[in-house]
Scaffold this motif. Structure first.
Motif, PDB file in Angstrom:
ATOM      1  N   GLY A 406       4.133   4.408  -1.206  1.00 60.62           N
ATOM      2  CA  GLY A 406       3.484   5.235  -0.210  1.00 60.62           C
ATOM      3  C   GLY A 406       3.901   4.808   1.183  1.00 60.62           C
ATOM      4  O   GLY A 406       4.849   4.040   1.379  1.00 60.62           O
ATOM      5  N   SER A 407       3.183   5.263   2.183  1.00 64.56           N
ATOM      6  CA  SER A 407       3.556   5.004   3.574  1.00 64.56           C
ATOM      7  C   SER A 407       2.982   3.703   4.111  1.00 64.56           C
ATOM      8  O   SER A 407       3.418   3.234   5.165  1.00 64.56           O
ATOM      9  CB  SER A 407       3.089   6.165   4.456  1.00 64.56           C
ATOM     10  OG  SER A 407       1.670   6.309   4.385  1.00 64.56           O
ATOM     11  N   ARG A 408       2.021   3.088   3.400  1.00 63.87           N
ATOM     12  CA  ARG A 408       1.340   1.931   3.972  1.00 63.87           C
ATOM     13  C   ARG A 408       1.441   0.656   3.137  1.00 63.87           C
ATOM     14  O   ARG A 408       1.005  -0.398   3.578  1.00 63.87           O
ATOM     15  CB  ARG A 408      -0.140   2.256   4.201  1.00 63.87           C
ATOM     16  CG  ARG A 408      -0.361   3.290   5.285  1.00 63.87           C
ATOM     17  CD  ARG A 408      -1.822   3.399   5.670  1.00 63.87           C
ATOM     18  NE  ARG A 408      -2.037   4.339   6.765  1.00 63.87           N
ATOM     19  CZ  ARG A 408      -1.953   4.015   8.046  1.00 63.87           C
ATOM     20  NH1 ARG A 408      -1.655   2.782   8.378  1.00 63.87           N
ATOM     21  NH2 ARG A 408      -2.175   4.922   8.978  1.00 63.87           N
ATOM     22  N   VAL A 409       2.005   0.716   1.946  1.00 69.03           N
ATOM     23  CA  VAL A 409       2.054  -0.462   1.080  1.00 69.03           C
ATOM     24  C   VAL A 409       3.501  -0.762   0.714  1.00 69.03           C
ATOM     25  O   VAL A 409       4.254   0.129   0.312  1.00 69.03           O
ATOM     26  CB  VAL A 409       1.213  -0.260  -0.197  1.00 69.03           C
ATOM     27  CG1 VAL A 409       1.329  -1.494  -1.102  1.00 69.03           C
ATOM     28  CG2 VAL A 409      -0.242   0.003   0.154  1.00 69.03           C
ATOM     29  N   ARG A 410       3.894  -2.034   0.867  1.00 64.08           N
ATOM     30  CA  ARG A 410       5.225  -2.495   0.475  1.00 64.08           C
ATOM     31  C   ARG A 410       5.069  -3.695  -0.456  1.00 64.08           C
ATOM     32  O   ARG A 410       4.297  -4.613  -0.176  1.00 64.08           O
ATOM     33  CB  ARG A 410       6.044  -2.911   1.696  1.00 64.08           C
ATOM     34  CG  ARG A 410       6.421  -1.780   2.636  1.00 64.08           C
ATOM     35  CD  ARG A 410       7.087  -2.300   3.899  1.00 64.08           C
ATOM     36  NE  ARG A 410       6.150  -3.000   4.759  1.00 64.08           N
ATOM     37  CZ  ARG A 410       6.292  -4.246   5.157  1.00 64.08           C
ATOM     38  NH1 ARG A 410       7.332  -4.966   4.750  1.00 64.08           N
ATOM     39  NH2 ARG A 410       5.394  -4.804   5.950  1.00 64.08           N
ATOM     40  N   VAL A 411       5.814  -3.676  -1.557  1.00 66.49           N
ATOM     41  CA  VAL A 411       5.830  -4.782  -2.501  1.00 66.49           C
ATOM     42  C   VAL A 411       7.232  -5.361  -2.532  1.00 66.49           C
ATOM     43  O   VAL A 411       8.219  -4.627  -2.638  1.00 66.49           O
ATOM     44  CB  VAL A 411       5.414  -4.329  -3.914  1.00 66.49           C
ATOM     45  CG1 VAL A 411       5.571  -5.482  -4.909  1.00 66.49           C
ATOM     46  CG2 VAL A 411       3.979  -3.829  -3.918  1.00 66.49           C
ATOM     47  N   ARG A 432       5.540 -10.609  -2.932  1.00 70.08           N
ATOM     48  CA  ARG A 432       4.757 -10.359  -1.726  1.00 70.08           C
ATOM     49  C   ARG A 432       4.279  -8.912  -1.706  1.00 70.08           C
ATOM     50  O   ARG A 432       4.969  -8.013  -2.197  1.00 70.08           O
ATOM     51  CB  ARG A 432       5.575 -10.641  -0.455  1.00 70.08           C
ATOM     52  CG  ARG A 432       5.972 -12.089  -0.309  1.00 70.08           C
ATOM     53  CD  ARG A 432       6.804 -12.375   0.926  1.00 70.08           C
ATOM     54  NE  ARG A 432       7.180 -13.781   0.931  1.00 70.08           N
ATOM     55  CZ  ARG A 432       6.436 -14.746   1.465  1.00 70.08           C
ATOM     56  NH1 ARG A 432       5.320 -14.432   2.094  1.00 70.08           N
ATOM     57  NH2 ARG A 432       6.820 -16.003   1.400  1.00 70.08           N
ATOM     58  N   ILE A 433       3.124  -8.707  -1.115  1.00 68.27           N
ATOM     59  CA  ILE A 433       2.613  -7.366  -0.896  1.00 68.27           C
ATOM     60  C   ILE A 433       2.109  -7.265   0.531  1.00 68.27           C
ATOM     61  O   ILE A 433       1.470  -8.194   1.038  1.00 68.27           O
ATOM     62  CB  ILE A 433       1.495  -7.009  -1.907  1.00 68.27           C
ATOM     63  CG1 ILE A 433       1.047  -5.558  -1.699  1.00 68.27           C
ATOM     64  CG2 ILE A 433       0.332  -7.982  -1.822  1.00 68.27           C
ATOM     65  CD1 ILE A 433       0.122  -5.055  -2.799  1.00 68.27           C
ATOM     66  N   ALA A 434       2.466  -6.185   1.205  1.00 63.70           N
ATOM     67  CA  ALA A 434       2.041  -5.950   2.592  1.00 63.70           C
ATOM     68  C   ALA A 434       1.358  -4.594   2.665  1.00 63.70           C
ATOM     69  O   ALA A 434       1.907  -3.585   2.193  1.00 63.70           O
ATOM     70  CB  ALA A 434       3.242  -5.997   3.524  1.00 63.70           C
ATOM     71  N   TRP A 435       0.187  -4.583   3.263  1.00 55.26           N
ATOM     72  CA  TRP A 435      -0.617  -3.357   3.362  1.00 55.26           C
ATOM     73  C   TRP A 435      -0.929  -3.104   4.831  1.00 55.26           C
ATOM     74  O   TRP A 435      -1.607  -3.902   5.477  1.00 55.26           O
ATOM     75  CB  TRP A 435      -1.909  -3.518   2.555  1.00 55.26           C
ATOM     76  CG  TRP A 435      -2.827  -2.325   2.620  1.00 55.26           C
ATOM     77  CD1 TRP A 435      -2.498  -1.043   2.940  1.00 55.26           C
ATOM     78  CD2 TRP A 435      -4.240  -2.337   2.368  1.00 55.26           C
ATOM     79  NE1 TRP A 435      -3.606  -0.244   2.888  1.00 55.26           N
ATOM     80  CE2 TRP A 435      -4.697  -1.008   2.538  1.00 55.26           C
ATOM     81  CE3 TRP A 435      -5.147  -3.330   1.998  1.00 55.26           C
ATOM     82  CZ2 TRP A 435      -6.030  -0.660   2.365  1.00 55.26           C
ATOM     83  CZ3 TRP A 435      -6.472  -2.985   1.814  1.00 55.26           C
ATOM     84  CH2 TRP A 435      -6.906  -1.663   1.999  1.00 55.26           C
ATOM     85  N   THR A 436      -0.393  -2.024   5.359  1.00 50.42           N
ATOM     86  CA  THR A 436      -0.680  -1.642   6.740  1.00 50.42           C
ATOM     87  C   THR A 436      -2.024  -0.936   6.766  1.00 50.42           C
ATOM     88  O   THR A 436      -2.138   0.245   6.395  1.00 50.42           O
ATOM     89  CB  THR A 436       0.425  -0.731   7.297  1.00 50.42           C
ATOM     90  OG1 THR A 436       1.688  -1.388   7.191  1.00 50.42           O
ATOM     91  CG2 THR A 436       0.162  -0.390   8.759  1.00 50.42           C
ATOM     92  N   LEU A 437      -3.063  -1.653   7.170  1.00 50.56           N
ATOM     93  CA  LEU A 437      -4.414  -1.094   7.178  1.00 50.56           C
ATOM     94  C   LEU A 437      -4.530   0.060   8.158  1.00 50.56           C
ATOM     95  O   LEU A 437      -5.198   1.067   7.895  1.00 50.56           O
ATOM     96  CB  LEU A 437      -5.422  -2.183   7.545  1.00 50.56           C
ATOM     97  CG  LEU A 437      -5.401  -3.442   6.668  1.00 50.56           C
ATOM     98  CD1 LEU A 437      -6.325  -4.507   7.249  1.00 50.56           C
ATOM     99  CD2 LEU A 437      -5.811  -3.106   5.250  1.00 50.56           C
TER     100      LEU A 437
END
Length: 667
Positions: A406-411, A432-437
């Protein structure tokens, strides 16, 4: 490396009859001094940013700084899923620091402790030295060239120097980086990046003089035909001796001469860089106060360092975001440390990396690294490495895939397979997981496994004793293993405030110990200890007014080390006491027309093992822009009095107040 260690009397004194308990408790600590002496860890100088760039980056611009250390490709600092702090060129200039280790104090996620006039112990997240060596779990790169030494798996800080005025930024990652950078990137990575030659045209004279040292740098840059630029420089440093707690001088002064160049060419999608340095240094060795009078040892001579390195790098931008890079470097160092040992080391390193064009939601980068070294050591009756002449090689392959969900989560999933001559193949994975809140708010988490592979100090060191060795390192050791779990947040809650926080948990296994053999006749190295570290890191920037900025940082660390069944190294768990339980810093930067004022207040908690008290110190700098091309500054450090920063030596160095005046002139 980074600590000067004197040789305890008990290492070379005649043996007295001891009980079994006395042998277990008494042999290990003296040997730690002998081993660290064999490595003679030390440190060196430098200074930073364009003299005509006197403004500060806005908080938005700071978040948009492009970094490469986290994913080996350019990305915004605000998007990096790691605990990373960036020291900018403006930070370096305004700090008033005159050496690379002093600049690294600006990073709140590093622990920087000075142990002598040129010696530093620098680490991240603990492990700032142990029974066998100085800090050896931090990887340091200068323009892509690793300055790790296979002698003890750490950094000789006195052999590292850069022109600070030419540094573009320093990316400091606390936490593992094994997937991208290989073994020994256990607790952190420091990536020092200098500016392109195209950005350093014209001439620069930078000089300083003060109560602790004097230095001067002359640099000139020009054009090399169409698309090419170069710079050349020469630098000289004269550092004075330090003193002990009583105020008596310690013989640890030194001088250093260095020269180098950098050339950059750019054409269409290709960039080519060629850089090199050559240096020569001489440092006094403090006389050991505890040498046995029964041993006829020659007097200590000056420690001599010399070396040269050459690095080339080619980058090509391909279609649709793909890229290729190829880097090669040769590094030659020579260390003469009478009467202990002399070392000549040659390293040849080749790296290839390919970032593929995005395939749907996937962005894949992969690469290979081939590294070869030839190490030659002239042994002495006091310290010996066997074999004295050794060829080593390291080969590795890594791949990492970043997937957009999606547009806000990167694994991100990645792994490296690395082979070394001591332990064979090592597997270094990370997830790693990054979530743009929301815009300017990033939540991230990571799990990693990395190792610190054995070095020559672990495998090849012999300390003469009876019978026939006090230390016999011919018993093979395993890699030290770290499994790390992290949770972090980075964001800008308001237009004037940016913050970064990280909590982490590390499980260590197979940590190295000094074991007494069953016959109680000699020592060996083993893997008899486990450990656990929990910690918290936080820093932030607050733009109080248009001309006034406040920066703060805090770290907390709780370490516990314990022996595994069968280990008898009762001193090893005490290494947890070499790290402070907490540190904090507060920096204030104020601009007024052509004048800027900077204050830095730092606190470091006590070191329990060597009874080093906690200290708080204040540094100050005022700079005046006399003309567009001329800046004059006056800096004062340790204004709150004298203090020690590191233990473990017979003579503890006390760091006292110092003043320094600097001039930077571009023409």
């Amino acid at each position: 490396m980074d600590t000067d260690i004197t040789l305890p009397t008990s290492v070379f004194s005649p043996r007295r009859p001891q009980s079994r308990g006395q042998r277990v408790a008494g042999l290990a600590p003296p040997l730690a001094g002998a081993l660290a002496l064999a490595t003679l860890l030390t440190a060196a100088p430098a200074h930073a940013v364009s003299i005509d760039d006197l403004g500060q980056l806005s908080l938005e611009e700071l978040g948009n700084i492009r970094i490469t250390s986290v994913s080996k490709k350019p990305e915004r600092l605000a998007d990096a899923a790691a605990s990373v702090f960036v020291i900018t060129a403006d930070d370096i200039r305004r700090s008033g620091a005159r050496s690379l280790p002093e600049v690294l104090r600006l990073a709140p996620n590093l622990q920087v402790a000075q142990s002598s006039g040129y010696g530093y112990a620098i680490s991240a997240r603990g492990m700032n030295g142990n029974n066998n060596s100085a800090p050896n779990k931090l990887l340091v790169l200068i323009d892509g060239r690793s300055v790790y030494t296979p002698l003890f798996a750490g950094v000789f800080w006195d052999a590292q120097d850069v022109v600070l005025e030419d540094v573009e930024r320093i990316e400091v990652i606390s936490g593992p980086g094994g997937t991208l950078w290989g073994v020994n990137a256990v607790n952190g990575v420091i990536n020092i990046i200098t500016r392109s030659a195209a950005d350093t045209q014209g001439s620069l004279l930078a000089a300083s003089a003060g109560s602790r040292q004097a230095d001067a740098t002359l640099r000139h840059g020009g054009a090399l035909g169409a698309g090419g630029h170069y710079r050349v420089y020469g630098r000289y440093l004269d550092r004075s001796s330090t003193s002990n707690e009583a105020g008596d001088g310690i013989d640890d002064a030194g001088t250093r001469s260095q020269a180098g160049f950098r050339a950059d060419w750019s054409h269409d999608g290709d960039q080519l860089r060629l850089s090199g340095n050559i240096y020569d240094a001489h440092e006094e060795q403090p006389a050991p106060g505890l040498l046995s009078t029964t041993i006829s040892a020659p007097p200590l001579g000056d420690l001599a360092l010399s070396g040269a390195n050459l690095t080339s790098r080619w980058d090509r931008q391909l279609d649709q975001g793909a890229s290729l890079s190829l880097q090669a470097y040769y590094d030659r160092t020579r260390r003469v440390a009478p009467p202990w040992f002399n070392e000549s080391l040659d390293i040849l390193d080749l790296q290839f990396q390919h970032a593929l064009q995005p395939l749907g939601a996937h962005s894949l980068v992969w690469g290979v690294n081939l590294r070869y070294s030839h190490d030659r050591i002239d042994n002495s009756p006091y310290v010996a490495f066997l074999p004295p002449d050794l060829h080593q090689k390291w080969n590795s392959l890594f791949a990492q895939d970043e997937m957009a969900l999606g547009s806000r989560v990167r694994v991100t999933l990645g792994a490296r397979l690395e082979h070394n001559d001591y332990t064979g193949s090592e597997f270094l994975p990370n997830a790693r997981i990054a979530w743009t809140l929301a815009d300017n708010h990033l939540l991230w988490a990571a799990a990693s496994r990395t190792v610190r592979a054995p070095s020559r100090l672990d495998e090849d060191l012999y300390v003469p004793g009876a019978p026939p060795y006090l230390l016999d390192a011919s018993f093979h050791t395993r890699s030290e293993v770290a499994k790390v779990y992290e949770l972090g947040y980075r964001g800008q809650p308001t237009r004037r405030l940016s913050v970064s926080t990280t909590v982490f948990h590390t499980d260590y296994d197979d940590l190295h110990t000094q074991e007494i053999d069953p016959s109680f006749t000699f020592l060996t190295f083993g893997n008899g200890m486990r450990g656990r570290a929990n910690g918290f890191e936080a820093w932030g920037v607050f733009q109080a007014t248009e001309r006034w900025r406040l920066s703060a940082g805090y770290t907390a660390l709780h370490e516990r080390l314990w022996l595994k069944p069968g280990s008898n190294d009762v001193a090893a768990p005490l290494a947890a006491g070499v790290d402070p339980s907490n540190t904090w810093q507060l920096r204030s930067s104020w601009n007024l027309a052509a004048t800027n004022l900077d204050l830095a207040l730092r606190h470091v908690a006590a070191l329990r093992r060597d009874d080093v008290p906690a200290y708080t110190t204040l540094d100050a700098r005022v700079g005046w822009q006399l003309q567009p091309q001329v800046e004059l500054s006056l800096a004062a450090t340790n204004l709150l009095g004298r203090h020690a920063e590191y233990g473990g030596m017979a003579t503890r160095v006390d760091i006292g107040p110092a003043v320094n005046a600097s001039l930077a002139w571009t023409f």
